[in-house]
Design an enzyme around this catalytic site. Structure first.
Site, PDB file in Angstrom:
ATOM      1  N   ASP A 160      28.091  13.698  26.421  1.00  0.00           N
ATOM      2  CA  ASP A 160      29.297  14.535  26.683  1.00  0.00           C
ATOM      3  C   ASP A 160      29.305  15.333  27.773  1.00  0.00           C
ATOM      4  O   ASP A 160      30.135  16.235  28.052  1.00  0.00           O
ATOM      5  CB  ASP A 160      29.674  15.020  25.247  1.00  0.00           C
ATOM      6  N   SER A 161      28.062  15.534  28.425  1.00  0.00           N
ATOM      7  CA  SER A 161      27.691  16.132  29.583  1.00  0.00           C
ATOM      8  C   SER A 161      28.838  15.639  30.779  1.00  0.00           C
ATOM      9  O   SER A 161      29.379  16.489  31.592  1.00  0.00           O
ATOM     10  CB  SER A 161      26.609  16.153  30.068  1.00  0.00           C
ATOM     11  N   ASP A 193      27.586   9.441  23.084  1.00  0.00           N
ATOM     12  CA  ASP A 193      27.310  10.517  22.486  1.00  0.00           C
ATOM     13  C   ASP A 193      28.789  11.175  21.691  1.00  0.00           C
ATOM     14  O   ASP A 193      29.960  11.188  22.396  1.00  0.00           O
ATOM     15  CB  ASP A 193      27.367  11.713  23.726  1.00  0.00           C
ATOM     16  N   LYS A 205      24.898   9.086  19.317  1.00  0.00           N
ATOM     17  CA  LYS A 205      24.153  10.491  19.240  1.00  0.00           C
ATOM     18  C   LYS A 205      25.131  11.560  18.621  1.00  0.00           C
ATOM     19  O   LYS A 205      26.045  11.433  19.109  1.00  0.00           O
ATOM     20  CB  LYS A 205      23.529  10.824  20.832  1.00  0.00           C
ATOM     21  N   GLU A 228      24.807  15.936  17.545  1.00  0.00           N
ATOM     22  CA  GLU A 228      24.035  17.041  17.742  1.00  0.00           C
ATOM     23  C   GLU A 228      23.797  17.990  16.324  1.00  0.00           C
ATOM     24  O   GLU A 228      24.565  18.025  15.334  1.00  0.00           O
ATOM     25  CB  GLU A 228      24.802  18.238  18.886  1.00  0.00           C
ATOM     26  N   GLU A 241      15.977  19.547  23.204  1.00  0.00           N
ATOM     27  CA  GLU A 241      16.807  20.132  24.339  1.00  0.00           C
ATOM     28  C   GLU A 241      16.297  21.623  24.769  1.00  0.00           C
ATOM     29  O   GLU A 241      16.508  22.488  23.746  1.00  0.00           O
ATOM     30  CB  GLU A 241      18.144  19.974  24.556  1.00  0.00           C
TER      31      GLU A 241
HETATM   32  O1  KIV Z   1      25.263  15.172  26.980  1.00  0.00           O
HETATM   33  C1  KIV Z   1      24.218  14.794  27.514  1.00  0.00           C
HETATM   34  O2  KIV Z   1      23.946  14.765  28.622  1.00  0.00           O
HETATM   35  C2  KIV Z   1      23.166  15.063  26.522  1.00  0.00           C
HETATM   36  C3  KIV Z   1      21.770  15.130  27.262  1.00  0.00           C
HETATM   37  C4  KIV Z   1      21.521  16.149  27.927  1.00  0.00           C
HETATM   38  C5  KIV Z   1      20.501  14.681  26.100  1.00  0.00           C
HETATM   39  O3  KIV Z   1      23.116  15.396  25.396  1.00  0.00           O
END
Ligand code: KIV
Length: 306
Positions: free
Chosen positions: A59-60, A98, A128, A130, A197
């Site tokens: 989600d970055s 994510d 994934k 969080e 992280e």
């Molecule tokens: O969203 C993302 O890029 C992440 C990674 C930094 C693990 O969660």
């Protein structure tokens, strides 16, 4: 820990597709796992060619490709579009989608439905999510629905405000203990891997002997089973501040600005296009075309008069 890969870096066509048992085997054999984020078709192709083991559509992407100022605003439709584009560029690495903020917290049902969308609509292999706490129940529910889940503890950007901002976590015994509890809970409900992280290297090192699933670190030191970096950070695709844990392996932004500037200069000076970038026509055909243009009926005719 051995640093020699048991399976050498094979060309993409000969490389077997990454599987969850193989990821677990890599941990067991001490082969380090290389994970990177990707958000579109070209970045997926790069990850494929480079021999990455796991690709995360993070989600970055909210910040790196969509220009939001945090990961919070990105939604399911945007994440699915990015993930599907990555899927089209990827053959062998494991593809993890994510789950964005707001797509899994409300209920187990919501979490399962949205996890299923990553698998069915975008072709991801896993998802994934969080945090520990309530996310542990969500992870359990998604795993029970047959979808592999990667956990994520330490600095969790979706809730960075509650954590005091984008800063290292687990720097007191108590906070490190909470991170450990979250990680143990996520592994207990069946997460196949966990991201650590921004936690002190010594904290992750102390946890490693107790974590049975692969741990992928980002700013968590060298003791983890693998590392992940954000594609745009590692290649220098954007400028400005990057966290301490980022190592830059390129200056792609500078190379792109230099390329586009040279193009702008060439257009303005008339250097581009030259003969090598233009198409030709037989002289007789050109003469025929000139005669066509010279016809009286053409001169002054109204182009809208069909
Ligand atoms: O969203 C993302 O890029 C992440 C990674 C930094 C693990 O969660």
């Amino acid at each position: 820990m051995s640093t020699e890969p048991r399976v050498p870096n094979l060309p993409p066509d000969e490389r077997p597709r990454m599987t969850l048992p193989r990821i677990a085997e890599m941990k067991r054999l001490g082969e380090r796992i290389a994970m990177v984020t990707a958000y579109d078709f070209p970045s997926a192709k790069v990850a494929e060619e480079a021999g990455v083991d796991i690709v995360l559509v993070g989600d970055s992407g909210a910040m790196t490709v969509l220009g939001y100022d945090s990961t919070v605003p990105i939604g399911m439709e945007e994440m699915l579009m990015l993930s599907a584009a990555v899927r089209r560029g990827l053959k062998t690495p494991l593809l993890v989608g994510d789950m964005p903020f707001g797509s899994y917290e409300n209920s187990n049902e919501q979490a399962i439905l949205n996890a299923q969308r990553f698998i069915k609509e975008a072709g991801c292999d896993a998802v994934k999510l969080e945090r520990g706490g309530a996310s542990v129940d969500r992870a359990r529910a998604i795993v029970r629905a047959g979808i592999p889940v990667m956990g994520h503890v330490g600095l969790t950007p979706q809730t960075a405000t509650a954590l005091g901002g984008y800063k290292a976590q687990g720097r007191t015994g108590e906070r490190a203990g909470q991170i450990a509890e979250d990680a143990f809970a996520l592994q207990a409900v069946g997460c196949f891997a966990i991201v650590f992280e921004a936690v002190p290297a010594a904290v992750s090192e102390a946890m490693m002997p107790r974590v049975e699933v692969p741990v992928i670190g980002i700013g968590a030191g060298p003791a983890t089973d693998g590392q992940v970096l954000v594609f745009h950070d590692l290649l220098g695709i954007h400028t400005g501040h990057t966290p301490r844990f980022v190592k830059r392996y390129g200056k792609v932004h500078d190379a792109m600005v230099a390329g586009v500037s040279a193009y702008v200069d060439d257009v303005r000076s008339g250097v581009f296009p030259d003969d090598s970038h233009t198409y030709s026509i037989d002289p007789e055909e050109l003469e025929a075309f000139a005669r066509f243009l010279d016809q009286d009926t053409l001169a002054g005719s109204n182009p809208w008069d069909w």
